[in-house]
Structures are given as C-alpha cells and as structure tokens.
Design an enzyme around this catalytic site. Structure first.
Site, PDB file in Angstrom:
ATOM      1  N   ASP A 108     -13.449-118.766   0.200  1.00 55.54           N
ATOM      2  CA  ASP A 108     -13.159-119.313  -1.123  1.00 55.54           C
ATOM      3  C   ASP A 108     -14.101-118.750  -2.185  1.00 55.54           C
ATOM      4  O   ASP A 108     -15.169-118.236  -1.879  1.00 55.54           O
ATOM      5  CB  ASP A 108     -13.353-120.832  -1.112  1.00 55.54           C
ATOM      6  CG  ASP A 108     -12.069-121.566  -0.752  1.00 55.54           C
ATOM      7  OD1 ASP A 108     -11.008-120.947  -0.812  1.00 55.54           O
ATOM      8  OD2 ASP A 108     -12.153-122.750  -0.394  1.00 55.54           O
ATOM      9  N   LYS A 111     -10.010-119.785  -5.491  1.00 57.31           N
ATOM     10  CA  LYS A 111      -9.307-120.308  -6.659  1.00 57.31           C
ATOM     11  C   LYS A 111     -10.336-120.693  -7.708  1.00 57.31           C
ATOM     12  O   LYS A 111     -11.372-121.260  -7.409  1.00 57.31           O
ATOM     13  CB  LYS A 111      -8.460-121.538  -6.287  1.00 57.31           C
ATOM     14  CG  LYS A 111      -7.395-121.235  -5.254  1.00 57.31           C
ATOM     15  CD  LYS A 111      -6.589-122.455  -4.914  1.00 57.31           C
ATOM     16  CE  LYS A 111      -7.384-123.415  -4.035  1.00 57.31           C
ATOM     17  NZ  LYS A 111      -7.638-122.881  -2.699  1.00 57.31           N
ATOM     18  N   MET A 152     -15.238-131.806  -9.911  1.00 59.05           N
ATOM     19  CA  MET A 152     -14.219-131.107 -10.711  1.00 59.05           C
ATOM     20  C   MET A 152     -13.739-131.957 -11.886  1.00 59.05           C
ATOM     21  O   MET A 152     -12.543-132.011 -12.192  1.00 59.05           O
ATOM     22  CB  MET A 152     -13.027-130.707  -9.817  1.00 59.05           C
ATOM     23  CG  MET A 152     -13.411-129.780  -8.678  1.00 59.05           C
ATOM     24  SD  MET A 152     -12.106-129.551  -7.456  1.00 59.05           S
ATOM     25  CE  MET A 152     -12.182-131.116  -6.557  1.00 59.05           C
TER      26      MET A 152
END
Length: 514
Positions: A36, A58, A173
């Site tokens: 990742d 991502k 996030m």
C-alpha cells in the site's frame, strides 16, 4: 504445484521499527509483495531481491487499484503457488479493509494468515506524547473512521454516545470531515474546550502535532495548512502531551540531512541520525570499486610471514583485504605474529567482525595518529603492509619509510562518482535539506564535481558538517563554508557536532516539503 499462502501483514504507521518480528519474517520469505501507499518503502528492502513487487496503494481521491482487483490479485498469486506478503499500513483489521481481503481469500479457498500491526491511532498518540487511556483522565477509548464507506455518511454515527459516553476518541482519515466532527461532538454535549491533537505523518521524522480545542481546531488546522495523512485525538488525555512528549523533543527532530556516503555505508550513519530525530536522505556521491589488478596485494599476502605490521585505515580497506585473503586460500591465521593497527574504533569494529582484534588504535583517528603511535614504538627495520585507497595520502608510507620501515602500500579499492548521482542530489536539494554531511575528502570532491561551479551557491544557506580537518580543508578549498566539524573523526562525532550546531543556531531551518 505447491500450495500458496497470503500473509496479511500490518506494517505499522511509518516507522520501520514498528513492524512485528513475525511480520518481518514473513516478508523476508515472500515471493510476491503487494503493498500500500501507507507502508514505508523501507520495508520493501526486507523482501528477497527476486520477489515480485506490486504497488496497489491508494491516496485520497486517487485509487491506484480498485479493492476488488486487489482481492483478485491476492488470490491469483496464491493459486500460482506463491508466498504472498500483503503489506498494509497500520493494522490490516483496523480500517485497513483487511477483513474484506481475508473474506475473499476464504471464499476462494486460499490459505491466509493475519499478522497484526501497530495501528496508526495507537502509534500516533504515543509518538505525540499522549496516552490514549490514563486512570486520572479516562478508561474508555473509541476508534472511529472519519472516512466511511462512500454509501454512508458520518452523520450515521451515534454522536450522542461518542460525545458523552467515551473518554478518548481517535479519528482515522478524518481531516476532510474535521468541521463535521468538531460540530457534532459539541452539538451532542462534548465541551467546546475539550483538547484536540491532530497528528500528521505520525512516527516519521516529518511528524507534526497541532494541539487545539474542539472550538478552534478547524481554524487552527486551516491556518497551519495541515493536510492528510493525520490522526485526530479528542479527549482530556491530550493535556499530558507537554509533559510526556519525547519523539519530537529529540535534538535533530525534523531535520532533513543529506548523507553522501556510499549506498552500502549510508545505513549505519542514517540510523545514528534517526536516533536523534533527523530524516536521513541518502544520496551517495561515491562508489567503491576494486583496483585494476590484485597482483600487488596478492604478492604481499603470499609474504605475510615476513610482515611485522598491518595498517588498516577504513572499513573499505578491511573488507578488501580480508576478502582477498580468503580468495588467496588463507584466513586470519596467516596474521599470527603480525601487529594489526586500526585507524579508529569503526575500523577496529570492522576488523573484529573478521574474528581478529586489532593490537593498536591511536587516540587521534587519522593517519597522523597512526604515524605518531608507530613512531613512538619504533619501526626501524620493520616490514609494514598498508592496503589503501587509490587516493590515500602518502603520509603513512612517507613517514614510516623515513623512520626506517619497509612499506608496501598496494591499492585495494578506488572511489568513483556514481553515474546516476547528480539527479538524486539535485532532487534532494530541490525538496529542501537542513544539513549536508561529508565523511571524506572524496565525498566533497565528487559532490562538487557533480554540481559544477554553482555548488557553493547551492549550499550557501545549508550547514555543511565535516568529519574532520582533512575533509574540512577540502571543502573550503572548493569554496564551501563548513558550519561544524566533528571533534572526533567518527560518525558519532559528526552527529554530536550537528546537535551542538543546531542547539546554538535554532533559527537555521530550511523550508520542508509537504
């Protein structure tokens, strides 16, 4: 065909030291690494060189590989009989979609194991000096994702319970939804003066921590231009930060330091810098290559029985000498009766890894120190072997020969400028650095040769740190201003000189990249 397996490995939030021992072991036997964006790139070096590396990371607003494709890829590689390391930032089962990947593997009949990792919320708080629980403040904790399934909205959360029923809240996030988070918590009973910490790039040398309250956190974040990735911690425990901060209190914290040593040697220096909080930017400006011929050294190895003194003045010389000793079918027993001299502690340590302890190490870790020590003991009539770099000074052979010794000084390695080095150095300078380090005259000469005549101008506002007087003299001869020189010509001495320099000049700071 052998049966494949997928290891879902939590790599932690960024500090390479936070991966578990088991996670590292699984990574080291991987045949495929699927990783990742949030996994520290340093982890890739732990995988075998022959392992296939596939990036599926991502970033916000940019999905490099859809999750469904990642799921299929994991199963496909395992069905080929491969050992697959799925490297994920943080913990795979905490907002990492590891559960979705594991379910897919289960449905496909693929073996998998989950290797837990240090989740970002725990690590970010600890590295910011904030205990998520403390019996004087709270014994309850909630982890909340601030970026849910796109089909949901954060308003679906039970804000009443979050606001008043849990002591500490850690939002992952959540930067894009920070205004909503603050608004909803206050609207449902959380006091406006509740402290909030926003921790960006947690556990890395780029970590920044902003402390505010629910009432003003949105404005403070806007003023400070804080951007993702960041963890938001809400709760009274944030008040303990000033007493318990340790990570960003280290003397070189946040400094970006250019390391110009060879790629093979940069790691040890980088670890010393990182221990003091700096970010080591490796830009090697020298390569170590063999001499055109080993004939002279081989001849000396053949005659080691007549050698009285062996002088080694660098780890490179140690490696070259002992590797050649082995190539000639001999080992350390050939040095029986030979006095072994190391120029300093690092060279001595390199010798000891070869199963031999040096007899002499001067107090002055330079060629001058070696000469003074040997002249004091007497070298008349002695046969001296001095394996050296091609560009080494003639001081040792000249002075010992003048004192009556017979000195053989075969070249055992050369230093060259790497062909790809210039672009790497220019990129680092463009991003911004706080100091550049030179560990030898050759690193200075190659650095300046790479950059050309404008090298002094490019480093005009960048502190130059030198390992010792000879390197300093070379830097000054080439137009560079040396800010600090190591008192002892060692890597540790350089770090100490850097710490002292920045403690005396706290205002010296280069603008960091975002």
């Amino acid at each position: 065909m052998k049966q494949g397996i997928v290891y879902l490995i939590g790599a932690g939030p960024g500090d390479p030291g936070l991966i578990t021992v088991k996670g590292q072991e699984c990574l080291r036997r991987a045949e495929v690494v699927i990783y990742d964006y949030l996994a520290n790139p340093a982890f890739l070096d732990e995988a075998p060189a022959c392992a296939e590396r596939i990036y599926v990371g991502k970033t916000r607003g940019c999905h490099h590989t859809p999750q469904e494709s990642i799921n299929r890829l994991l199963a496909e590689k395992a069905k080929q009989g491969k050992v697959v390391a799925r490297l994920k930032g943080g913990d795979p089962y905490v907002f990492g979609r590891g559960g979705e990947e594991a379910l897919h593997l289960h449905h496909e009949g693929v073996r998998f194991e989950v290797i837990p990792g240090v989740t970002a919320g725990f690590a970010a708080a600890a590295y910011a000096g904030i205990p998520l629980t403390h019996r004087d403040f709270t014994t309850s904790l909630a982890l909340v994702t601030g970026h849910e399934n796109p089909e949901k909205k954060m308003s679906s959360l039970d804000w009443q319970k979050l606001a008043t029923g849990v002591g500490t809240l850690a939002f992952y996030m959540g930067m894009a939804n920070l205004p909503l988070i603050a608004e909803q918590l206050m609207a449902h009973g959380r006091p406006a003066d509740t402290p909030v910490a926003v921790i960006r790039w947690a556990t890395t040398p780029r970590q920044r921590t902003l402390v505010a309250t629910l009432a003003d956190v949105v404005e403070k974040v806007r003023q400070a231009a804080f951007k993702p990735p960041a963890v938001i911690v809400v709760g009274e425990v944030v008040r303990l930060r000033e007493q318990l901060r340790w990570f960003d209190d280290r003397p070189l914290f946040g400094k970006r330091v250019l390391v110009t040593r060879t790629a093979e040697q940069a790691g040890s220096f980088g670890r010393l810098l990182e221990a003091q909080g700096a970010e080591a930017i490796s830009c090697p400006v020298i390569d170590i290559v063999p001499p055109p011929s080993w004939e002279e050294l081989d001849r000396e190895i053949d005659g080691l029985e007549q050698t009285d003194i062996l002088i080694l003045t660098s780890a490179n010389a140690v490696d070259a000498f002992f590797e050649r000793l082995r190539a000639c079918g001999r080992d350390v027993r050939a040095l029986h009766g030979v006095t072994v001299v190391a120029v300093g502690p690092k060279t001595a340590a390199a010798i000891e890894t070869r199963g031999l302890r040096p007899d002499l190490v001067p107090a002055d870790y330079r060629a001058e120190g070696v000469v003074a020590l040997l002249l004091e003991r007497g070298v008349a009539g002695k046969r001296v072997l001095y394996p050296r770099a091609e560009i080494a000074r003639e001081l040792i052979p000249r002075e010992l020969s003048a004192a009556g010794a017979s000195v053989a000084a075969p070249v055992v390695y050369r230093t060259l400028a790497p062909t790809q080095g210039k672009g790497q150095v220019l990129a680092a300078l463009e991003e911004g650095i706080d100091a550049v380090t030179f560990t030898s005259s050759s690193t200075v000469e190659n650095f300046v040769a790479m950059l050309g005549d404008d090298a002094p101008q490019r480093l005009e506002k960048v502190p130059v740190i030198s390992i010792g007087p000879l390197t300093t003299a070379t830097a000054r001869r080439l137009g560079l201003t040396v800010a600090a020189e190591a008192a002892a010509s060692t890597l540790e001495g350089m770090v100490e000189a850097m710490v002292e320099y920045f403690s005396r000049n706290p205002e010296v700071r280069i603008q960091k990249p975002e």
